[in-house]
Design a protein around this motif. Structure first.
Motif, PDB file in Angstrom:
ATOM      1  N   GLU A 110       0.826  -1.209   0.000  1.00 18.54           N
ATOM      2  CA  GLU A 110       0.000   0.000   0.000  1.00 18.54           C
ATOM      3  C   GLU A 110       0.857   1.255   0.000  1.00 18.54           C
ATOM      4  O   GLU A 110       0.531   2.245  -0.671  1.00 18.54           O
ATOM      5  N   LEU A 111       1.960   1.234   0.739  1.00 18.70           N
ATOM      6  CA  LEU A 111       2.864   2.376   0.743  1.00 18.70           C
ATOM      7  C   LEU A 111       3.483   2.575  -0.641  1.00 18.70           C
ATOM      8  O   LEU A 111       3.607   3.712  -1.120  1.00 18.70           O
ATOM      9  N   ALA A 112       3.889   1.485  -1.288  1.00 18.91           N
ATOM     10  CA  ALA A 112       4.419   1.589  -2.646  1.00 18.91           C
ATOM     11  C   ALA A 112       3.363   2.151  -3.602  1.00 18.91           C
ATOM     12  O   ALA A 112       3.685   2.928  -4.516  1.00 18.91           O
ATOM     13  N   TRP A 113       2.102   1.785  -3.396  1.00 15.61           N
ATOM     14  CA  TRP A 113       1.027   2.332  -4.228  1.00 15.61           C
ATOM     15  C   TRP A 113       0.863   3.827  -4.001  1.00 15.61           C
ATOM     16  O   TRP A 113       0.659   4.596  -4.961  1.00 15.61           O
ATOM     17  N   HIS A 114       0.939   4.286  -2.746  1.00 12.92           N
ATOM     18  CA  HIS A 114       0.880   5.718  -2.460  1.00 12.92           C
ATOM     19  C   HIS A 114       2.017   6.457  -3.168  1.00 12.92           C
ATOM     20  O   HIS A 114       1.810   7.542  -3.737  1.00 12.92           O
ATOM     21  N   LEU A 115       3.203   5.883  -3.118  1.00 13.12           N
ATOM     22  CA  LEU A 115       4.351   6.539  -3.750  1.00 13.12           C
ATOM     23  C   LEU A 115       4.200   6.593  -5.264  1.00 13.12           C
ATOM     24  O   LEU A 115       4.727   7.499  -5.918  1.00 13.12           O
ATOM     25  N   ALA A 116       3.486   5.636  -5.814  1.00 14.04           N
ATOM     26  CA  ALA A 116       3.337   5.589  -7.264  1.00 14.04           C
ATOM     27  C   ALA A 116       2.188   6.447  -7.776  1.00 14.04           C
ATOM     28  O   ALA A 116       2.213   6.889  -8.929  1.00 14.04           O
ATOM     29  N   SER A 117       1.192   6.711  -6.946  1.00 13.45           N
ATOM     30  CA  SER A 117      -0.030   7.337  -7.454  1.00 13.45           C
ATOM     31  C   SER A 117      -0.379   8.670  -6.819  1.00 13.45           C
ATOM     32  O   SER A 117      -1.213   9.397  -7.355  1.00 13.45           O
ATOM     33  N   ASN A 118       0.211   9.011  -5.682  1.00  8.84           N
ATOM     34  CA  ASN A 118      -0.168  10.224  -4.965  1.00  8.84           C
ATOM     35  C   ASN A 118       0.913  11.283  -5.164  1.00  8.84           C
ATOM     36  O   ASN A 118       2.060  11.110  -4.725  1.00  8.84           O
ATOM     37  N   LEU A 119       0.555  12.391  -5.816  1.00 12.57           N
ATOM     38  CA  LEU A 119       1.541  13.434  -6.101  1.00 12.57           C
ATOM     39  C   LEU A 119       2.042  14.099  -4.827  1.00 12.57           C
ATOM     40  O   LEU A 119       3.220  14.445  -4.725  1.00 12.57           O
ATOM     41  N   VAL A 120       1.147  14.298  -3.842  1.00 10.37           N
ATOM     42  CA  VAL A 120       1.555  14.929  -2.590  1.00 10.37           C
ATOM     43  C   VAL A 120       2.532  14.033  -1.838  1.00 10.37           C
ATOM     44  O   VAL A 120       3.541  14.500  -1.286  1.00 10.37           O
ATOM     45  N   VAL A 121       2.276  12.743  -1.829  1.00 12.86           N
ATOM     46  CA  VAL A 121       3.183  11.804  -1.161  1.00 12.86           C
ATOM     47  C   VAL A 121       4.548  11.817  -1.836  1.00 12.86           C
ATOM     48  O   VAL A 121       5.590  11.837  -1.173  1.00 12.86           O
ATOM     49  N   ARG A 122       4.555  11.828  -3.156  1.00 15.03           N
ATOM     50  CA  ARG A 122       5.830  11.833  -3.871  1.00 15.03           C
ATOM     51  C   ARG A 122       6.609  13.122  -3.594  1.00 15.03           C
ATOM     52  O   ARG A 122       7.831  13.095  -3.454  1.00 15.03           O
ATOM     53  N   TRP A 123       5.904  14.235  -3.524  1.00 17.48           N
ATOM     54  CA  TRP A 123       6.597  15.487  -3.190  1.00 17.48           C
ATOM     55  C   TRP A 123       7.161  15.435  -1.781  1.00 17.48           C
ATOM     56  O   TRP A 123       8.297  15.855  -1.543  1.00 17.48           O
ATOM     57  N   PHE A 124       6.371  14.925  -0.825  1.00 14.66           N
ATOM     58  CA  PHE A 124       6.827  14.864   0.566  1.00 14.66           C
ATOM     59  C   PHE A 124       8.052  13.967   0.706  1.00 14.66           C
ATOM     60  O   PHE A 124       8.997  14.295   1.429  1.00 14.66           O
ATOM     61  N   VAL A 125       8.048  12.827   0.028  1.00 20.12           N
ATOM     62  CA  VAL A 125       9.158  11.889   0.131  1.00 20.12           C
ATOM     63  C   VAL A 125      10.385  12.410  -0.616  1.00 20.12           C
ATOM     64  O   VAL A 125      11.522  12.080  -0.259  1.00 20.12           O
ATOM     65  N   GLY A 126      10.160  13.236  -1.648  1.00 17.83           N
ATOM     66  CA  GLY A 126      11.282  13.750  -2.424  1.00 17.83           C
ATOM     67  C   GLY A 126      11.532  12.974  -3.694  1.00 17.83           C
ATOM     68  O   GLY A 126      12.661  12.953  -4.201  1.00 17.83           O
ATOM     69  N   LEU A 127      10.501  12.353  -4.241  1.00 21.40           N
ATOM     70  CA  LEU A 127      10.602  11.614  -5.494  1.00 21.40           C
ATOM     71  C   LEU A 127      10.056  12.460  -6.626  1.00 21.40           C
ATOM     72  O   LEU A 127       8.958  13.022  -6.534  1.00 21.40           O
ATOM     73  N   SER A 128      10.810  12.560  -7.700  1.00 22.14           N
ATOM     74  CA  SER A 128      10.381  13.336  -8.847  1.00 22.14           C
ATOM     75  C   SER A 128       9.174  12.686  -9.519  1.00 22.14           C
ATOM     76  O   SER A 128       9.000  11.461  -9.485  1.00 22.14           O
ATOM     77  N   LEU A 129       8.328  13.522 -10.135  1.00 25.82           N
ATOM     78  CA  LEU A 129       7.187  12.984 -10.867  1.00 25.82           C
ATOM     79  C   LEU A 129       7.636  12.136 -12.043  1.00 25.82           C
ATOM     80  O   LEU A 129       6.895  11.253 -12.497  1.00 25.82           O
ATOM     81  N   PHE A 130       8.828  12.400 -12.541  1.00 30.07           N
ATOM     82  CA  PHE A 130       9.348  11.665 -13.701  1.00 30.07           C
ATOM     83  C   PHE A 130      10.503  10.744 -13.294  1.00 30.07           C
ATOM     84  O   PHE A 130      11.371  10.439 -14.113  1.00 30.07           O
ATOM     85  N   ALA A 131      10.513  10.326 -12.027  1.00 31.79           N
ATOM     86  CA  ALA A 131      11.583   9.445 -11.553  1.00 31.79           C
ATOM     87  C   ALA A 131      11.537   8.122 -12.315  1.00 31.79           C
ATOM     88  O   ALA A 131      10.469   7.516 -12.470  1.00 31.79           O
ATOM     89  N   PRO A 132      12.681   7.651 -12.809  1.00 28.41           N
ATOM     90  CA  PRO A 132      12.671   6.397 -13.584  1.00 28.41           C
ATOM     91  C   PRO A 132      12.407   5.164 -12.733  1.00 28.41           C
ATOM     92  O   PRO A 132      12.047   4.110 -13.260  1.00 28.41           O
ATOM     93  N   GLN A 133      12.587   5.276 -11.393  1.00 29.26           N
ATOM     94  CA  GLN A 133      12.408   4.114 -10.521  1.00 29.26           C
ATOM     95  C   GLN A 133      11.837   4.566  -9.194  1.00 29.26           C
ATOM     96  O   GLN A 133      12.191   5.639  -8.684  1.00 29.26           O
ATOM     97  N   LEU A 134      10.944   3.772  -8.638  1.00 25.52           N
ATOM     98  CA  LEU A 134      10.321   4.058  -7.354  1.00 25.52           C
ATOM     99  C   LEU A 134      10.627   2.921  -6.388  1.00 25.52           C
ATOM    100  O   LEU A 134      10.853   1.786  -6.810  1.00 25.52           O
ATOM    101  N   PRO A 135      10.616   3.189  -5.068  1.00 29.85           N
ATOM    102  CA  PRO A 135      10.837   2.105  -4.104  1.00 29.85           C
ATOM    103  C   PRO A 135       9.722   1.070  -4.186  1.00 29.85           C
ATOM    104  O   PRO A 135       8.535   1.415  -4.156  1.00 29.85           O
ATOM    105  N   ASP A 136      10.092  -0.195  -4.312  1.00 32.60           N
ATOM    106  CA  ASP A 136       9.079  -1.242  -4.301  1.00 32.60           C
ATOM    107  C   ASP A 136       8.859  -1.737  -2.879  1.00 32.60           C
ATOM    108  O   ASP A 136       9.501  -1.281  -1.933  1.00 32.60           O
ATOM    109  N   HIS A 137       7.947  -2.685  -2.726  1.00 32.51           N
ATOM    110  CA  HIS A 137       7.561  -3.126  -1.385  1.00 32.51           C
ATOM    111  C   HIS A 137       8.716  -3.823  -0.664  1.00 32.51           C
ATOM    112  O   HIS A 137       8.808  -3.754   0.570  1.00 32.51           O
TER     113      HIS A 137
END
Length: 562
Positions: A110-137
């Motif tokens: 669920e946390l990985a899903w938030h990081l992949a789909s929620n723009l506010v979560v991605r901004w808070f964590v510091g992940l770019s909207l166009f990041a080539p890779q996201l943290p998996d579970h």
């Protein structure tokens, strides 16, 4: 209507508009700056119009978890040592854990899903909207487990230090309110003692087959474990009784086999095996009884042990039974809060009585080097003299416990209680409300204290006889008064509770209830996500840290609006 899945580009569909090749080359050359500009434009539009009051946005602008990131530095291998460079920074992983607590203690997926789909979560964590890779579970689970094992209270302590800086509160003079609630284990209790013994035995055998010596593995293979590995349903009382006899006999053979090879076990495996053997013995002692003929039966519910093991998966979880509520298998969560923040949070096994809560929160604050409060307030569960004495001893007399004095078991409120008798410990005398003095005293054989005896001739003709003696008592019987070793604590508590300050403190005890409601409803503290007391403690600490930040943000917003 929107389609369930977004359309997939067909083969041959161009990724870019039909523009000249020379223009495509320029776009590729400046693709990095273009993506940064696009991301900044999108986030600026969203944050200035839609989500500027989002809790994560306000939290991200106000709180910097740099101290927590520094505490997690050991998670990375030192620079210059073999190993691939990290894909994600420690700050991103720490911020992801804050998001997890904010999202109700969600799972790794669920946390990985938030990081992949929620723009506010991605901004808070510091992940770019166009990041080539996201943290998996798996990445998130690995860091969560490391943080739980090595720095379980880093975020909670850092948030407290942050709040003490931006919103100062004198921890020593501010009263703390203590209360408890149940945190359910993620496992279900076993349906019977036979099933529990079977599951514990199978887990022990699996461990030994993986890490035990060859001689022990051969001895275990010689045993017929078919009744455990291929159990047959027992639908009648006779079948269940026969299954219990078979189970106990097979457990005894496994225990005998393992015990004979204890000296050959690896030092790392030996404590695990001994713990399994102790749990098997405890389950049989708590749940079963054997008659003279050797027939095993289950004990009645009221005769079973208090700290019962109910699951082979979570062996640290026990039943918590609270007044008016069904029993919950899990842990007993304890929090100590002021009007503005949670100062301590402790997890104990479910069957632990609420009376240990004050001493538990004091111990945690002592171990963290935090100043102890002058006053702790709790409900009647902490009102007994022994609990008050434990608080006095734990704090070296620095902390006082304010709690209602519970009614003594079996006493009639219409008759005189112990509080109506005057005790002189120097002379070892006890004076009753009628003025009779007793010097007959002897130690109690069943409790911590002494008992004074008033003889029947001394009580004859007393004006207070009806209010002092039980109407069913014989005229020739004695009147005894038990004085506990904590008598002076109870008398001091009675004086404090009757004062204006004590009444005000007890009146404000309700302020802990909204905090518990927030933790259980919105921070995921009603049910633990992982098994074990350590996991529950980590989840509670993370939830309390985020709850403290959210409460401070709410207070800050109200002050700004005023």
């Amino acid at each position: 209507m929107l389609p369930i899945l977004p359309p997939i580009l067909r083969s041959g569909t161009p990724d870019l508009p039909a523009v000249p090749r020379w223009l495509q080359g320029w776009i590729i050359m400046f693709l990095g700056p273009i993506l940064v500009w696009a991301e900044t434009t999108i986030l600026r539009r969203i944050f200035t119009t839609t989500v500027r009051d989002h809790p994560l946005v306000r939290m991200g602008l106000a709180y910097d978890p740099a101290a927590v990131v520094a505490a997690c530095a050991a998670y990375r291998h030192p620079e210059g040592t073999p190993g691939a460079p990290p894909t994600f920074t420690l700050e991103q992983l720490v911020r992801a854990e804050i998001v997890r607590a904010w999202a109700g203690g969600c799972s790794d997926r669920e946390l990985a899903w938030h990081l992949a789909s929620n723009l506010v979560v991605r901004w808070f964590v510091g992940l770019s909207l166009f990041a080539p890779q996201l943290p998996d579970h798996t990445t998130l689970a690995r860091f969560h487990g490391w943080m739980r094992q090595h720095v379980p209270d880093a975020l909670f302590r850092d948030v407290l230090a942050f709040l003490d800086h931006v919103d100062p509160e004198d921890a020593a003079t501010t009263p703390q309110i203590v209360d408890t609630f149940a945190m359910q284990s993620p496992v279900a209790p076993s349906v019977s003692a036979a099933v529990l013994l079977r599951d514990l035995t199978l887990r022990l055998v699996w461990l030994l087959r993986q890490r035990g010596p060859a001689s022990l593995i051969a001895a275990l293979d010689a045993l017929d474990l078919t009744p455990f590995t291929q159990p047959k349903p027992a639908r009648s009382a006779a079948a269940r009784h026969a299954r219990l006899q078979t189970t106990v006999a097979l457990v005894a053979r496994v225990v005998t086999t393992v015990t004979a090879h204890l000296d050959a076990l690896d030092p790392v495996v030996s404590p695990l095996v001994l713990a399994f053997l102790a749990d098997l013995a405890k389950v049989q002692a708590d749940e079963l009884t054997t008659d003279d003929a050797g027939v095993v039966t289950e004990r009645p519910a009221k005769e079973r042990g208090s700290r019962r093991i109910a699951s082979a998966v979570d062996r640290e979880a026990t039943f918590r039974k609270h007044e008016g509520s069904p029993a919950v298998l899990g842990s007993n969560a304890i929090i100590s809060t002021t009007r503005t923040r949670i100062r301590a949070c402790v997890i104990v096994t479910g069957c632990t009585p609420d009376s240990v809560a004050p001493a538990a929160v004091l111990q945690q604050q002592q171990e963290a080097g935090a100043p102890l409060p002058d006053i702790i307030v709790m409900d009647g569960a902490a009102g007994w003299g022994k609990t008050r004495a434990e608080v006095h001893t734990r704090s070296d007399g620095q902390t006082s416990l304010v709690a209602p004095i519970p009614q003594s078991g079996g006493s009639d409120p219409a008759r005189f209680s112990v509080a109506d008798f005057q005790v002189d410990f120097a002379r070892m005398t006890c004076t009753c409300p009628g003025g009779i003095v007793s010097t007959t005293v002897y130690p109690s054989g069943s409790a911590d204290g002494i008992t004074f005896r008033f003889r029947a001739p001394d009580c004859a003709g007393c004006d207070e006889y009806a209010q002092c003696r039980d109407p069913k008592a014989k005229p020739t019987s004695h009147r005894t008064v038990f004085i506990s070793d904590y008598h002076h604590h109870m008398r001091e508590a009675q004086r404090v509770n009757q004062s204006d300050e004590g009444k005000a403190l007890l009146h404000d005890r309700w302020r802990v209830e909204p905090t518990i409601a927030w933790l259980t409803r919105y921070q995921g503290c009603r049910r633990a996500r992982c098994i074990g007391l350590a996991a529950a403690q980590f989840e509670l600490s993370q939830a309390c840290a985020v709850r403290n930040l959210l409460s401070w943000l709410h207070r800050h917003a109200r002050r700004a609006a005023a």
